[in-house]
Design a protein around this motif. Structure first.
Motif, PDB file in Angstrom:
ATOM      1  N   CYS A 188     -21.653 -12.864   7.446  1.00 43.01           N
ATOM      2  CA  CYS A 188     -22.787 -12.400   7.082  1.00 43.01           C
ATOM      3  C   CYS A 188     -22.855 -12.410   5.388  1.00 43.01           C
ATOM      4  CB  CYS A 188     -23.377 -11.011   7.467  1.00 43.01           C
ATOM      5  SG  CYS A 188     -23.333 -10.840   9.205  1.00 43.01           S
ATOM      6  N   PRO A 189     -22.854 -13.528   4.850  1.00 38.77           N
ATOM      7  CA  PRO A 189     -22.629 -13.515   3.563  1.00 38.77           C
ATOM      8  C   PRO A 189     -23.829 -13.146   2.706  1.00 38.77           C
ATOM      9  CG  PRO A 189     -23.205 -15.828   4.251  1.00 38.77           C
ATOM     10  CD  PRO A 189     -22.900 -14.988   5.556  1.00 38.77           C
ATOM     11  N   LEU A 207     -23.016 -10.024  -0.189  1.00 36.79           N
ATOM     12  CA  LEU A 207     -23.761 -10.143  -1.457  1.00 36.79           C
ATOM     13  C   LEU A 207     -24.463  -8.863  -1.968  1.00 36.79           C
ATOM     14  CD1 LEU A 207     -24.294 -11.959  -4.250  1.00 36.79           C
ATOM     15  CD2 LEU A 207     -26.434 -12.807  -2.899  1.00 36.79           C
ATOM     16  N   TYR A 208     -25.045  -8.309  -0.964  1.00 32.89           N
ATOM     17  CA  TYR A 208     -25.871  -7.150  -1.010  1.00 32.89           C
ATOM     18  C   TYR A 208     -24.857  -5.859  -1.370  1.00 32.89           C
ATOM     19  CZ  TYR A 208     -28.708  -2.837   0.198  1.00 32.89           C
ATOM     20  OH  TYR A 208     -29.217  -1.727  -0.135  1.00 32.89           O
ATOM     21  N   ILE A 209     -23.779  -5.937  -0.655  1.00 36.20           N
ATOM     22  CA  ILE A 209     -23.146  -4.759  -0.963  1.00 36.20           C
ATOM     23  C   ILE A 209     -22.364  -4.984  -2.499  1.00 36.20           C
ATOM     24  CG2 ILE A 209     -20.432  -3.776  -0.625  1.00 36.20           C
ATOM     25  CD1 ILE A 209     -21.219  -4.755   2.504  1.00 36.20           C
ATOM     26  N   SER A 262     -12.871  -4.349   0.610  1.00 31.21           N
ATOM     27  CA  SER A 262     -12.352  -4.842   2.011  1.00 31.21           C
ATOM     28  C   SER A 262     -13.551  -4.972   3.094  1.00 31.21           C
ATOM     29  CB  SER A 262     -11.568  -4.018   2.546  1.00 31.21           C
ATOM     30  OG  SER A 262     -10.200  -3.522   1.764  1.00 31.21           O
ATOM     31  N   LYS A 263     -14.527  -4.336   2.772  1.00 30.42           N
ATOM     32  CA  LYS A 263     -15.680  -4.314   3.671  1.00 30.42           C
ATOM     33  C   LYS A 263     -16.405  -5.726   3.231  1.00 30.42           C
ATOM     34  CE  LYS A 263     -17.896  -0.812   4.286  1.00 30.42           C
ATOM     35  NZ  LYS A 263     -18.721   0.598   4.260  1.00 30.42           N
ATOM     36  N   VAL A 264     -16.511  -5.934   2.037  1.00 31.49           N
ATOM     37  CA  VAL A 264     -17.254  -7.204   1.537  1.00 31.49           C
ATOM     38  C   VAL A 264     -16.531  -8.732   2.094  1.00 31.49           C
ATOM     39  CG1 VAL A 264     -17.411  -8.919  -0.388  1.00 31.49           C
ATOM     40  CG2 VAL A 264     -17.969  -6.320  -0.535  1.00 31.49           C
ATOM     41  N   GLU A 265     -15.143  -8.462   2.082  1.00 32.40           N
ATOM     42  CA  GLU A 265     -14.336  -9.631   2.682  1.00 32.40           C
ATOM     43  C   GLU A 265     -14.492  -9.580   4.119  1.00 32.40           C
ATOM     44  OE1 GLU A 265     -10.282  -8.913   1.758  1.00 32.40           O
ATOM     45  OE2 GLU A 265     -10.565  -9.591  -0.484  1.00 32.40           O
ATOM     46  N   GLU A 266     -14.823  -8.820   4.912  1.00 36.03           N
ATOM     47  CA  GLU A 266     -14.993  -8.555   6.128  1.00 36.03           C
ATOM     48  C   GLU A 266     -16.335  -9.325   6.422  1.00 36.03           C
ATOM     49  OE1 GLU A 266     -15.140  -4.917   7.978  1.00 36.03           O
ATOM     50  OE2 GLU A 266     -12.663  -4.643   7.362  1.00 36.03           O
ATOM     51  N   THR A 300     -18.535 -14.697  -7.068  1.00 35.91           N
ATOM     52  CA  THR A 300     -18.766 -15.860  -7.054  1.00 35.91           C
ATOM     53  C   THR A 300     -18.499 -16.533  -5.578  1.00 35.91           C
ATOM     54  OG1 THR A 300     -17.333 -16.112  -9.263  1.00 35.91           O
ATOM     55  CG2 THR A 300     -17.534 -18.010  -7.956  1.00 35.91           C
ATOM     56  N   GLN A 301     -17.742 -15.904  -4.675  1.00 33.21           N
ATOM     57  CA  GLN A 301     -17.479 -16.498  -3.418  1.00 33.21           C
ATOM     58  C   GLN A 301     -18.923 -16.005  -2.729  1.00 33.21           C
ATOM     59  OE1 GLN A 301     -14.267 -14.741  -1.393  1.00 33.21           O
ATOM     60  NE2 GLN A 301     -14.539 -16.109   0.503  1.00 33.21           N
TER      61      GLN A 301
END
Length: 577
Positions: free
Chosen positions: A42-43, A47-49, A33-37, A72-73
């Motif tokens: 901040c792509p 990616l880092y997460i 969920s945090k990655v989607e936010e 992939t996204q």
């Protein structure tokens, strides 16, 4: 007693494992969920997460599919090259089987298309883009629809279908405007400008380049140097080399990336070469010779070769030509070696992964099958014990149900037979009435004929008009048809007489048929009249001088035109019409 303890132990183990997996799943769900936010804003953080997740190759099921799609996204958002489609294929395969999340499946289709497009598989990519588009249109997700339109537009432009590409780019532009996405507006403006440039529509291309440039300068987007460079290409394509020069110079001066700066030098050198400004052309082309990019150096040497050749400096021209050839040959050798090395590494990596996976699967399978076998035996024992108790009562219930069903079947069969008998009686009664009336019609026609002859012998005059003569003639014609003495097909005049007679006898029968279905042909009307008069199928075949099958087909077509269902009796329908 021992068996009972083993069962409890197995259930305890499964329960503890389920709770542990549930907790891990919750933590992983929060991370995703945090990655989607962060994905859009901040792509690089997203990616880092994702890269911080330990042992992602151990993820299974939905967790593995979600990770594959998000990774992939994130790679796409960070402009990373895709080495293969194995990652996104994992997500697409899972969501294609699990139909509970159609939005995730459509998103996986879109990114699978992106990966295929990066691999120069445009035709396959287009299929996945269109499949994703169909879903996102149904839910009106304009953000992804705009991205899909951009991708399909780029595919059409690559295939030189510029009209289709422009239609896609305009659609994406409109959706970005509706979403107030200024970066998307800049991006689609550049796409449209390039499409117009390929079509030599200079004014439209110039308008969208300038529109994108103004918005880029206002929002401080990193597109300014690219737009300036492409404006230089636009003016160079128009033949206005003097107007192209300041754009190339501005792009060169503002470019901070060293590799791209060499590309700007190459463009400036080529421009000055076209303008005939030899010294300036040499200056920038020689600067671009220092590029770390081999293909930039090849182009620089090639342009210098033509430049020296044009000024008759053949020795220098040959040197530049040889340097261009040597780099080209070296690049071909390096590419071949890299390809072989890459394939070998990929093979070794996949081999190692397969071996590890095989060992892991064997160990997991042994443990799993042991537990499954134990549970299966316990379940079978319980099942057969319960089944044995229910067996007798179930047999009694089934036998009772069978008897009830047989009684119902007998009753329904009797009802069907009664309905069929009633239907046959009604049809026979209608045919008898029609035959009786036809007989009366023929008898009256014969009486009129005899009376007319007797009246003429007595010197009298028959007080009938033209219409009466017409009806008498029609009666005679109908009698000849009934007796089978008619030879040849009816003429148009005879048909009209026959139709008029039936209008008289049956309350405008022909007129009502035409009012119901104006598309009826004369042949259709003949069939309607003869069936109304009570002629049989075989008599119709003899009258029309054709086979019974042709008469059957003609009746079928007539049913369709009259709106009569295939199950209805056409004779009964017309007798009651």
């Amino acid at each position: 007693m021992k068996t009972t303890i083993s069962v409890y132990a197995a259930f305890f183990f499964i329960s503890v494992s389920s709770i542990s997996c549930h907790k891990d799943s919750d933590v992983l769900g929060g991370t995703f969920s945090k990655v989607e936010e962060y994905m859009d804003i901040c792509p690089d953080t997203a990616l880092y997460i994702l890269n911080s997740i330990p042992n992602p190759e151990d993820l299974r099921g939905k967790a593995g599919a979600d990770y594959a799609l998000l990774m992939t996204q994130a790679m796409d958002k960070n402009y990373m090259k895709f080495s293969s489609d194995s990652l996104i294929a994992l997500a697409l395969n899972y969501y294609s089987v699990d139909k509970r999340e159609p939005d995730m499946r459509a998103k996986a289709q879109y990114y699978y298309g992106r990966v295929l497009l990066e691999s120069d598989k445009a035709e396959e990519a287009l299929g996945y883009f269109l499949a994703a588009k169909e879903y996102f249109e149904s839910v009106r997700n304009y953000k992804i629809l705009a991205l899909i339109a951009e991708e399909t537009g780029k595919i059409s432009r690559k295939q030189k279908k510029h009209a289709e590409a422009l239609a896609d780019f305009r659609g994406a532009f409109a959706m970005h405007q509706q979403l107030k996405d200024s970066m998307g507006i800049v991006r689609t403006s550049l796409h449209m400008a390039r499409s117009f440039l390929f079509e030599n529509q200079w004014d439209s291309s110039h308008y969208y380049y300038n529109y994108a440039l103004k918005l880029t300068e206002l929002k401080k987007y990193p597109f300014e140097n690219s737009i300036l460079h492409e404006l230089g290409i636009l003016y160079r394509s128009m033949g206005d080399l003097n107007a192209a020069e300041p754009y190339f110079l501005s792009a060169y001066q503002k470019e901070s990336d060293e590799e791209k700066k060499y590309m700007e030098c190459l463009s400036l050198g080529y421009l000055y070469m076209q303008m005939g400004r030899v010294q300036e052309a040499k200056k920038y082309l020689k600067m671009s010779m220092n590029s770390p990019h081999a293909y930039t150096r090849i182009n620089a040497y090639t342009y210098l070769y033509f430049l020296e050749k044009d000024i008759d400096s053949f020795e220098k021209a040959v040197i530049y030509h040889e340097k261009a050839d040597s780099i080209t040959n070296a690049m071909e050798a390096i590419n071949s070696e890299k390809l072989i090395t890459q394939l070998q590494k990929q093979y070794e990596k996949e081999k190692l992964q397969n071996n590890n996976l095989r060992m892991k699967i064997q160990y997991t399978s042994f443990t799993l099958w042991s537990v499954v076998a134990f549970l299966l035996v316990a379940f079978c024992m319980c099942y057969y014990y319960r089944k044995n108790r229910e067996h007798k009562s179930k047999i009694v219930e089934i036998e009772s149900q069978i008897r009830d069903n047989e009684e119902e079947i007998d009753r329904y069969q009797q009802e069907v037979e009664e309905i069929q008998k009633l239907k046959d009686l009604l049809q026979e009664e209608n045919r008898s009435k029609v035959g009786e009336l036809n007989g009366k019609i023929v008898l009256l026609a014969m009486q009129n004929k005899n009376l007319s002859g007797l009246l003429k012998e007595l010197g009298g005059e028959l007080a009938v008009g033209a219409s009466s003569e017409q009806y008498i003639s029609a009666f005679r014609l109908l009698l000849a048809i009934k007796e089978g003495t008619l030879r040849g097909k009816l003429s148009n005049e005879e048909r009209e007489k026959l139709f008029s007679l039936f209008d008289l006898l049956y309350s405008n029968y022909v007129s009502r048929l035409l009012e119901l279905c104006p598309s009826l042909t004369r042949h259709d009307l003949e069939i309607c009249c003869f069936l109304k008069f009570g002629l049989t199928h075989e008599e119709l075949s003899r009258i029309f001088q054709t086979s019974p099958d042709s008469v059957t087909k003609a009746k079928g077509r007539l049913k369709g035109r009259l709106g009569v269902s295939p199950q209805e009796d056409l004779v009964l329908y017309l007798s009651e019409f």
